[in-house]
Design a protein around this motif. Structure first.
Motif, PDB file in Angstrom:
ATOM      1  N   MET A   1       0.831  -1.205   0.000  1.00 16.04           N
ATOM      2  CA  MET A   1       0.000   0.000   0.000  1.00 16.04           C
ATOM      3  C   MET A   1       0.864   1.253   0.000  1.00 16.04           C
ATOM      4  O   MET A   1       0.675   2.132  -0.811  1.00 16.04           O
ATOM      5  N   ALA A   2       1.883   1.265   0.879  1.00 11.73           N
ATOM      6  CA  ALA A   2       2.766   2.428   0.933  1.00 11.73           C
ATOM      7  C   ALA A   2       3.517   2.572  -0.386  1.00 11.73           C
ATOM      8  O   ALA A   2       3.703   3.667  -0.888  1.00 11.73           O
TER       9      ALA A   2
ATOM     10  N   LYS B   1      -6.709  10.415  -5.288  1.00 15.78           N
ATOM     11  CA  LYS B   1      -5.515   9.614  -4.997  1.00 15.78           C
ATOM     12  C   LYS B   1      -5.370   9.324  -3.503  1.00 15.78           C
ATOM     13  O   LYS B   1      -5.936  10.012  -2.678  1.00 15.78           O
ATOM     14  N   ASP B   2      -4.596   8.309  -3.194  1.00 15.69           N
ATOM     15  CA  ASP B   2      -4.294   7.994  -1.802  1.00 15.69           C
ATOM     16  C   ASP B   2      -2.927   8.578  -1.451  1.00 15.69           C
ATOM     17  O   ASP B   2      -1.901   8.026  -1.839  1.00 15.69           O
ATOM     18  N   LEU B   3      -2.941   9.708  -0.792  1.00 22.26           N
ATOM     19  CA  LEU B   3      -1.691  10.349  -0.345  1.00 22.26           C
ATOM     20  C   LEU B   3      -1.589  10.251   1.169  1.00 22.26           C
ATOM     21  O   LEU B   3      -0.886  11.035   1.813  1.00 22.26           O
ATOM     22  N   SER B   4      -2.290   9.296   1.738  1.00 10.87           N
ATOM     23  CA  SER B   4      -2.318   9.179   3.198  1.00 10.87           C
ATOM     24  C   SER B   4      -0.931   8.900   3.751  1.00 10.87           C
ATOM     25  O   SER B   4      -0.147   8.154   3.167  1.00 10.87           O
ATOM     26  N   GLY B   5      -0.631   9.558   4.860  1.00 14.68           N
ATOM     27  CA  GLY B   5       0.633   9.331   5.548  1.00 14.68           C
ATOM     28  C   GLY B   5       1.848   9.922   4.853  1.00 14.68           C
ATOM     29  O   GLY B   5       2.974   9.750   5.324  1.00 14.68           O
TER      30      GLY B   5
ATOM     31  N   THR C   1      -9.435  13.281  -2.507  1.00 17.14           N
ATOM     32  CA  THR C   1      -8.080  12.801  -2.244  1.00 17.14           C
ATOM     33  C   THR C   1      -7.948  12.397  -0.777  1.00 17.14           C
ATOM     34  O   THR C   1      -8.451  13.077   0.109  1.00 17.14           O
ATOM     35  N   ASN C   2      -7.282  11.279  -0.555  1.00 22.68           N
ATOM     36  CA  ASN C   2      -7.098  10.798   0.810  1.00 22.68           C
ATOM     37  C   ASN C   2      -5.773  11.314   1.369  1.00 22.68           C
ATOM     38  O   ASN C   2      -4.708  10.835   0.996  1.00 22.68           O
ATOM     39  N   LEU C   3      -5.866  12.302   2.244  1.00 25.42           N
ATOM     40  CA  LEU C   3      -4.679  12.901   2.861  1.00 25.42           C
ATOM     41  C   LEU C   3      -4.633  12.573   4.348  1.00 25.42           C
ATOM     42  O   LEU C   3      -4.070  13.309   5.155  1.00 25.42           O
ATOM     43  N   SER C   4      -5.221  11.442   4.707  1.00 26.56           N
ATOM     44  CA  SER C   4      -5.234  11.006   6.109  1.00 26.56           C
ATOM     45  C   SER C   4      -3.819  10.928   6.653  1.00 26.56           C
ATOM     46  O   SER C   4      -2.950  10.299   6.055  1.00 26.56           O
ATOM     47  N   GLY C   5      -3.602  11.591   7.782  1.00 21.96           N
ATOM     48  CA  GLY C   5      -2.304  11.502   8.433  1.00 21.96           C
ATOM     49  C   GLY C   5      -1.166  12.119   7.647  1.00 21.96           C
ATOM     50  O   GLY C   5       0.001  11.943   7.999  1.00 21.96           O
TER      51      GLY C   5
ATOM     52  N   ALA D   1     -12.392  15.760   0.295  1.00 22.42           N
ATOM     53  CA  ALA D   1     -11.042  15.297   0.639  1.00 22.42           C
ATOM     54  C   ALA D   1     -11.002  14.829   2.093  1.00 22.42           C
ATOM     55  O   ALA D   1     -11.770  15.296   2.929  1.00 22.42           O
ATOM     56  N   VAL D   2     -10.093  13.892   2.369  1.00 21.72           N
ATOM     57  CA  VAL D   2      -9.967  13.364   3.717  1.00 21.72           C
ATOM     58  C   VAL D   2      -8.660  13.846   4.336  1.00 21.72           C
ATOM     59  O   VAL D   2      -7.574  13.461   3.888  1.00 21.72           O
ATOM     60  N   PHE D   3      -8.789  14.723   5.343  1.00 21.15           N
ATOM     61  CA  PHE D   3      -7.621  15.249   6.054  1.00 21.15           C
ATOM     62  C   PHE D   3      -7.561  14.665   7.464  1.00 21.15           C
ATOM     63  O   PHE D   3      -6.989  15.271   8.362  1.00 21.15           O
TER      64      PHE D   3
HETATM   65  C1  LIG Z   1      -7.487   6.789   3.610  1.00 24.29           C
HETATM   66  O1  LIG Z   1      -6.272   6.203   3.984  1.00 24.29           O
HETATM   67  C2  LIG Z   1      -6.307   5.628   5.273  1.00 24.29           C
HETATM   68  C3  LIG Z   1      -4.869   5.216   5.627  1.00 24.29           C
HETATM   69  O2  LIG Z   1      -4.316   4.427   4.619  1.00 24.29           O
HETATM   70  C4  LIG Z   1      -7.284   4.467   5.261  1.00 24.29           C
HETATM   71  O3  LIG Z   1      -7.331   3.874   6.547  1.00 24.29           O
HETATM   72  C5  LIG Z   1      -8.666   5.009   4.910  1.00 24.29           C
HETATM   73  O4  LIG Z   1      -9.574   3.934   4.793  1.00 24.29           O
HETATM   74  C6  LIG Z   1      -8.621   5.788   3.610  1.00 24.29           C
HETATM   75  N1  LIG Z   1      -9.889   6.479   3.472  1.00 24.29           N
HETATM   76  C7  LIG Z   1     -10.558   6.528   2.338  1.00 24.29           C
HETATM   77  C8  LIG Z   1     -11.822   7.313   2.347  1.00 24.29           C
HETATM   78  O5  LIG Z   1     -10.146   5.994   1.328  1.00 24.29           O
END
Ligand SMILES: *[C@@H]1O[C@H](CO)[C@@H](O)[C@H](O)[C@H]1NC(C)=O
Length: 156
Positions: free
Chosen positions: A1-2, A34-38, A54-58, A74-76
């Protein structure tokens, strides 16, 4: 995933220097959804970027300019937005839960139907009506700073 998200990042985000050379418009496309989480995004310039869904979680967005960004949905969640510039951006339906907004600039930002549970708005200058609207939905305590959302918004 990373690995996947790092690859996506490399393909779609140009470092600030490159963006400056190309006029800065290049970042607007390709980040939506896009998944830019972490990710550590402190070197990136996201002015007027399309960050819809866009997924900016963490993600670490400390000091980053999101001026005029299109961040609907967007997810912050849990993101570090300390001293970030969110001015004139559209954050309708965005998720700021557990985010650290400390010292962020939010003049003219659209916070409609946002989730701000557990977010920390310490030292964010808010227009009175915006503060009132946010206080109406504010609850929770930021897991990182330990500050209650309502206290950070100076809710009555
Ligand atoms: C966003 O990324 C986080 C961390 O990878 C994940 O847990 C979460 O499910 C994702 N959220 C969405 C809405 O895709």
């Amino acid at each position: 995933m990373a690995v996947t998200s790092a690859a996506a990042l490399a393909l779609t985000v140009a470092p600030m220097d490159a963006a400056a050379v190309s006029g800065g418009g290049g970042l607007s496309e390709g980040l939506a959804g896009k998944d830019l989480s972490g990710q550590d995004l402190r070197k990136y310039k996201l002015t007027k970027a399309n960050l819809r869904q866009t997924n900016l979680s963490g993600a670490n967005l400390e000091g980053v300019s999101l001026f005029g960004s299109l961040s609907e949905g967007a997810v912050f969640k849990g993101a570090n937005l300390r001293n970030a510039d969110l001015e004139s951006g559209n954050y309708e339906d965005a998720d700021f839960s557990d985010a650290i907004m400390e010292g962020a600039y939010v003049n003219n930002a659209q916070f409609v139907r946002v989730n701000i549970k557990g977010s920390d708005w310490t030292d964010v200058v808010l227009r009175k009506d915006i503060q009132k609207a946010l206080c109406a939905i504010a609850d929770g305590v930021n897991p990182t700073t330990g500050v209650a959302t309502r206290d950070s918004l100076l809710c009555p």
